[in-house]
Design a protein around this motif. Structure first.
Motif, mmCIF file in Angstrom:
data_model
loop_
_atom_site.group_PDB
_atom_site.id
_atom_site.type_symbol
_atom_site.label_atom_id
_atom_site.label_comp_id
_atom_site.label_asym_id
_atom_site.label_seq_id
_atom_site.Cartn_x
_atom_site.Cartn_y
_atom_site.Cartn_z
ATOM 1 N N ARG A 138 0.837 -1.208 0.000
ATOM 2 C CA ARG A 138 0.000 0.000 0.000
ATOM 3 C C ARG A 138 0.867 1.252 0.000
ATOM 4 O O ARG A 138 0.489 2.277 -0.593
ATOM 5 N N ALA A 139 2.030 1.174 0.652
ATOM 6 C CA ALA A 139 2.954 2.314 0.694
ATOM 7 C C ALA A 139 3.828 2.396 -0.556
ATOM 8 O O ALA A 139 4.664 3.297 -0.663
ATOM 9 N N GLY A 140 3.656 1.457 -1.489
ATOM 10 C CA GLY A 140 4.482 1.440 -2.688
ATOM 11 C C GLY A 140 5.912 1.037 -2.412
ATOM 12 O O GLY A 140 6.826 1.402 -3.162
ATOM 13 N N GLY A 141 6.110 0.274 -1.332
ATOM 14 C CA GLY A 141 7.461 -0.080 -0.910
ATOM 15 C C GLY A 141 7.826 -1.528 -1.162
ATOM 16 O O GLY A 141 7.148 -2.249 -1.898
ATOM 17 N N ASP A 142 8.899 -1.955 -0.526
ATOM 18 C CA ASP A 142 9.439 -3.301 -0.671
ATOM 19 C C ASP A 142 8.999 -4.176 0.497
ATOM 20 O O ASP A 142 8.789 -3.696 1.617
ATOM 21 N N TRP A 143 8.920 -5.468 0.230
ATOM 22 C CA TRP A 143 8.576 -6.460 1.259
ATOM 23 C C TRP A 143 9.617 -7.564 1.206
ATOM 24 O O TRP A 143 9.822 -8.186 0.162
ATOM 25 N N LEU A 144 10.304 -7.766 2.319
ATOM 26 C CA LEU A 144 11.390 -8.734 2.393
ATOM 27 C C LEU A 144 11.013 -9.892 3.305
ATOM 28 O O LEU A 144 10.123 -9.777 4.155
ATOM 29 N N VAL A 145 11.708 -11.007 3.136
ATOM 30 C CA VAL A 145 11.532 -12.174 4.009
ATOM 31 C C VAL A 145 12.874 -12.528 4.618
ATOM 32 O O VAL A 145 13.900 -12.572 3.932
ATOM 33 N N ARG A 146 12.853 -12.755 5.924
ATOM 34 C CA ARG A 146 14.056 -13.118 6.683
ATOM 35 C C ARG A 146 13.762 -14.378 7.487
ATOM 36 O O ARG A 146 12.743 -14.455 8.182
ATOM 37 N N ILE A 147 14.617 -15.364 7.384
ATOM 38 C CA ILE A 147 14.449 -16.603 8.142
ATOM 39 C C ILE A 147 15.220 -16.499 9.451
ATOM 40 O O ILE A 147 16.440 -16.338 9.460
ATOM 41 N N GLU A 148 14.497 -16.605 10.566
ATOM 42 C CA GLU A 148 15.124 -16.457 11.880
ATOM 43 C C GLU A 148 15.572 -17.826 12.390
ATOM 44 O O GLU A 148 14.985 -18.403 13.308
ATOM 45 N N ASP A 149 16.643 -18.321 11.766
ATOM 46 C CA ASP A 149 17.172 -19.648 12.112
ATOM 47 C C ASP A 149 18.359 -19.515 13.059
ATOM 48 O O ASP A 149 19.486 -19.873 12.737
ATOM 49 N N LEU A 150 18.064 -19.027 14.268
ATOM 50 C CA LEU A 150 19.091 -18.783 15.278
ATOM 51 C C LEU A 150 19.207 -19.899 16.308
ATOM 52 O O LEU A 150 20.138 -19.895 17.107
ATOM 53 N N ASP A 151 18.263 -20.822 16.302
ATOM 54 C CA ASP A 151 18.194 -21.831 17.372
ATOM 55 C C ASP A 151 18.134 -23.225 16.759
ATOM 56 O O ASP A 151 17.061 -23.848 16.697
ATOM 57 N N PRO A 152 19.280 -23.755 16.299
ATOM 58 C CA PRO A 152 19.289 -25.050 15.613
ATOM 59 C C PRO A 152 18.585 -26.180 16.359
ATOM 60 O O PRO A 152 17.908 -26.992 15.711
ATOM 61 N N PRO A 153 18.691 -26.297 17.698
ATOM 62 C CA PRO A 153 18.009 -27.407 18.360
ATOM 63 C C PRO A 153 16.489 -27.403 18.174
ATOM 64 O O PRO A 153 15.850 -28.443 18.269
#
Length: 297
Positions: free
Chosen positions: A36-51
């Motif tokens: 709606r703001a005419g901007g960008d949308w990113l995806v980040r994977i929060e893989d900080l906790d392997p167990p």
């Protein structure tokens, strides 16, 4: 006067299982606000906790997003690749005295109320965590949906872990560094992270990083007002048949039902719905019931 930076939003799931309905709501809300703001949308994977991670979960989550018509504008960032950048930020905090090593055990802290205000650990051979020193006093911000939120960092939160004793990076440091490095201007996420925001703003201030705008969407609740269990959250999200969950998420966000019509691909339907998306219709609560929506009531 410098022009306002281009709007950049993001969605950041943890690969601990399938993308559940609560995550779908956050993804759709952040996608709509960014578009709606005419901007960008990113995806980040929060893989900080392997167990806690489930093998293949991140790939399946990305497949679900694509099936639901939401493709990121650029490469997906994996936090597991960002250790050197977190180390750099942590070193700066240690050198400034804003961070310190801590050997307190969980049981020792629980015995004094669970809030860390000074180290009480008795075992100097225990591996050390690193904590952010938080001051007493209120820190507030204006949430775009929840309004003014103020928290006494010292008394309500206590000194926050930045790197765990097992060597894994803590979410609070990683999210602040990554939001800054990715140029995120608006964070749209669930209200379960509302009380994490003041400590993140304080950390931004200590690192000299910009503070984005924040919008915390209501949590998905059942008919009794309780947060949905993971099994129920996961129930309606099916990449092979995305329309029921997509319509439920759209309705959960308070939007007009008819604006999201089953026409063409899901991506085409979202583009049409975007023309009718109204942020003023978003529920201004920290929790919102979904049972009637999912059941078609």
């Amino acid at each position: 006067m410098s022009p306002a930076p281009r709007h950049r939003g993001r969605f950041a799931p943890s690969p601990t299982g399938p993308l559940h309905f609560g995550s779908l709501v956050a993804a759709l809300g952040s996608w709509m606000i960014a578009r709606r703001a005419g901007g960008d949308w990113l995806v980040r994977i929060e893989d900080l906790d392997p167990p806690r991670e489930v093998p293949g979960a991140a790939e399946r989550q990305l497949q679900v997003l694509h099936a639901f018509g939401m493709a990121p504008d650029g490469p997906v960032l994996h936090q597991s690749t960002r250790g050197a950048r977190y180390e750099q930020a942590l070193r700066r905090l240690l050198e400034s005295g804003d961070a310190f090593e801590c050997r307190c055990s969980r049981s020792e802290l629980e015995a004094v109320g669970g809030i860390h205000r000074h180290c009480i650990g008795r075992d100097n051979t225990r591996p050390a965590a690193v904590r952010l020193r938080l001051p007493d006093g209120g820190l507030g911000f204006d949430d775009a949906l929840q309004g003014r939120f103020v928290q006494d960092l010292g008394r309500e939160v206590g000194d926050v872990v930045l790197r765990r004793a097992d060597g894994f990076w803590a979410y609070q440091l990683a999210v602040v560094v990554d939001d800054a490095d990715q140029g995120i201007t608006c964070v749209v996420r669930g209200a379960d992270l509302l009380d994490s925001t003041p400590r993140q703003i304080y950390l931004q201030q200590r690192l000299g990083l910009p503070t984005p705008d924040y919008m915390h969407l209501p949590l998905v609740l059942d008919a009794t007002g309780q947060k949905l269990g993971k099994s129920l959250q996961a129930l309606p999200v099916d990449a092979n048949d995305p329309w029921p969950a997509l319509a439920a998420a759209w309705g959960f966000l308070g939007q007009e039902r008819g604006a999201l019509a089953r026409r063409g691909t899901t991506a085409e339907a979202l583009q049409h719905a975007l023309q009718h998306f109204d942020p003023q219709r978003l529920p201004r609560t920290r929790g919102h019931a979904v049972s009637a929506i999912v059941e078609g009531g």
